[in-house]
Scaffold this motif. Sequence first.
Motif, mmCIF file in Angstrom:
data_model
loop_
_atom_site.group_PDB
_atom_site.id
_atom_site.type_symbol
_atom_site.label_atom_id
_atom_site.label_comp_id
_atom_site.label_asym_id
_atom_site.label_seq_id
_atom_site.Cartn_x
_atom_site.Cartn_y
_atom_site.Cartn_z
ATOM 1 N N TRP A 70 0.834 -1.204 0.000
ATOM 2 C CA TRP A 70 0.000 0.000 0.000
ATOM 3 C C TRP A 70 0.867 1.252 0.000
ATOM 4 C CZ3 TRP A 70 -3.199 -2.143 4.678
ATOM 5 C CH2 TRP A 70 -3.997 -3.198 4.213
ATOM 6 N N PHE A 71 1.961 1.208 0.741
ATOM 7 C CA PHE A 71 2.871 2.352 0.795
ATOM 8 C C PHE A 71 3.457 2.615 -0.591
ATOM 9 C CE2 PHE A 71 6.825 4.575 1.523
ATOM 10 C CZ PHE A 71 6.513 5.472 2.539
ATOM 11 N N SER A 74 0.844 4.096 -2.934
ATOM 12 C CA SER A 74 0.607 5.521 -2.689
ATOM 13 C C SER A 74 1.740 6.365 -3.232
ATOM 14 C CB SER A 74 0.436 5.774 -1.181
ATOM 15 O OG SER A 74 -0.772 5.224 -0.708
ATOM 16 N N TRP A 206 -1.885 11.978 -1.921
ATOM 17 C CA TRP A 206 -1.492 11.111 -0.797
ATOM 18 C C TRP A 206 -2.642 10.911 0.192
ATOM 19 C CZ3 TRP A 206 2.804 8.224 -0.321
ATOM 20 C CH2 TRP A 206 3.072 7.664 0.933
ATOM 21 N N ASN A 207 -3.410 11.970 0.447
ATOM 22 C CA ASN A 207 -4.469 11.909 1.461
ATOM 23 C C ASN A 207 -5.835 11.522 0.893
ATOM 24 O OD1 ASN A 207 -2.733 12.718 3.573
ATOM 25 N ND2 ASN A 207 -3.011 14.871 3.050
ATOM 26 N N THR A 223 -4.465 2.074 -1.666
ATOM 27 C CA THR A 223 -3.555 3.112 -1.199
ATOM 28 C C THR A 223 -3.505 3.055 0.329
ATOM 29 O OG1 THR A 223 -5.344 4.734 -1.105
ATOM 30 C CG2 THR A 223 -4.092 4.594 -3.157
ATOM 31 N N LEU A 224 -2.605 3.836 0.927
ATOM 32 C CA LEU A 224 -2.472 3.805 2.379
ATOM 33 C C LEU A 224 -3.746 4.252 3.081
ATOM 34 C CD1 LEU A 224 1.134 5.117 3.138
ATOM 35 C CD2 LEU A 224 0.178 2.887 3.705
ATOM 36 N N THR A 225 -4.374 5.305 2.568
ATOM 37 C CA THR A 225 -5.592 5.801 3.216
ATOM 38 C C THR A 225 -6.689 4.751 3.213
ATOM 39 O OG1 THR A 225 -6.212 6.816 1.093
ATOM 40 C CG2 THR A 225 -5.130 8.218 2.720
ATOM 41 N N LEU A 228 -5.610 1.753 5.613
ATOM 42 C CA LEU A 228 -5.759 2.026 7.036
ATOM 43 C C LEU A 228 -7.121 1.603 7.556
ATOM 44 C CD1 LEU A 228 -4.063 5.533 7.477
ATOM 45 C CD2 LEU A 228 -3.302 3.366 8.422
ATOM 46 N N SER A 247 -0.471 5.214 10.818
ATOM 47 C CA SER A 247 -0.706 6.643 10.596
ATOM 48 C C SER A 247 0.590 7.433 10.658
ATOM 49 C CB SER A 247 -1.692 7.180 11.637
ATOM 50 O OG SER A 247 -2.939 6.524 11.536
ATOM 51 N N THR A 250 2.461 6.965 7.546
ATOM 52 C CA THR A 250 1.772 7.676 6.467
ATOM 53 C C THR A 250 2.143 9.154 6.428
ATOM 54 O OG1 THR A 250 -0.098 6.148 6.642
ATOM 55 C CG2 THR A 250 -0.501 8.239 5.518
#
Length: 275
Positions: A70-71, A74, A206-207, A223-225, A228, A247, A250
């Motif tokens: 995921w990292f 992103s 990113w967000n 993605t990271l978001t 999570l 978090s 991230t």
Amino acid sequence: MKQKNFFKYLLYGILIVYAVLTLYPFIWAFTASFKPLKEIVSGDLSFIPKEFTTDAYAYIFGRSSLFSQWFVNSVIISVIGTTVNIFLNTMAGYALARLSFPGRQRIFYGLLAMMMVPSQVLLIPNYLILVNLGLLDSFGALIIPAAINIGNIFMMRQFFVSFPRDIEEAASIDGLGRFQTFFKIVMPLAMPSIATQAVFTFMGFWNEFMKPMLYISTPTRYTLTLGLQTFQAKDGGVRWDHTMAASIITIIPIIAIYLIFNKYFLKGIRMDGEK
């Protein structure tokens, strides 16, 4: 003089209180990432962990192998999306400021009108277009619809309106064409505005949460978001230790991007303010 000093110290006091209120949640989240779950849910708000542990980080980077994926996802989406935006937004802003072509002002006013349209309104139309193009559940679904940003086009156009024409004329005398002048002369000198654009665009990619949730369905493409969210739905409860650790990881790229572009970013804001 005393009254002036009083208001000065009062302003400092307000800013300090605001800084503490802003930093407290971040510092607590950082220290909580080194606490076991039972200590976090106990309601203890102290910064120093009573039982220091790195199990949360070992889980997200070890037993939870998807977090690393995921990292990387992103990073790929944010870097490519930001790079594409920088070139397209900058070229569009330059064209609207410098080139003469039929309908230029109408296009500019049309873009300003489109800025008033909420992005949420376009989610479903974009979804249907992506389905027809076969891009659903791919990185292209997140990059292509966001390949340009009207706000950044407007910002770059305003920068180039006040850009000295003498520099371009000197480049033309030296034998440089329009594209050579743009890439070799104009873009390097526009770095403060480009850096400002890069920081905000990278943060936007990113967000982003809503678009990955709608367009991405394969866990390995999360993605990271979006990833999570999976930490908050396991075993019917919220794994706050895993969530806090993820978090913190991230946030690191955003801080790194800001530090890299900080000098240009602040210079760009100062120049926009002076204009």
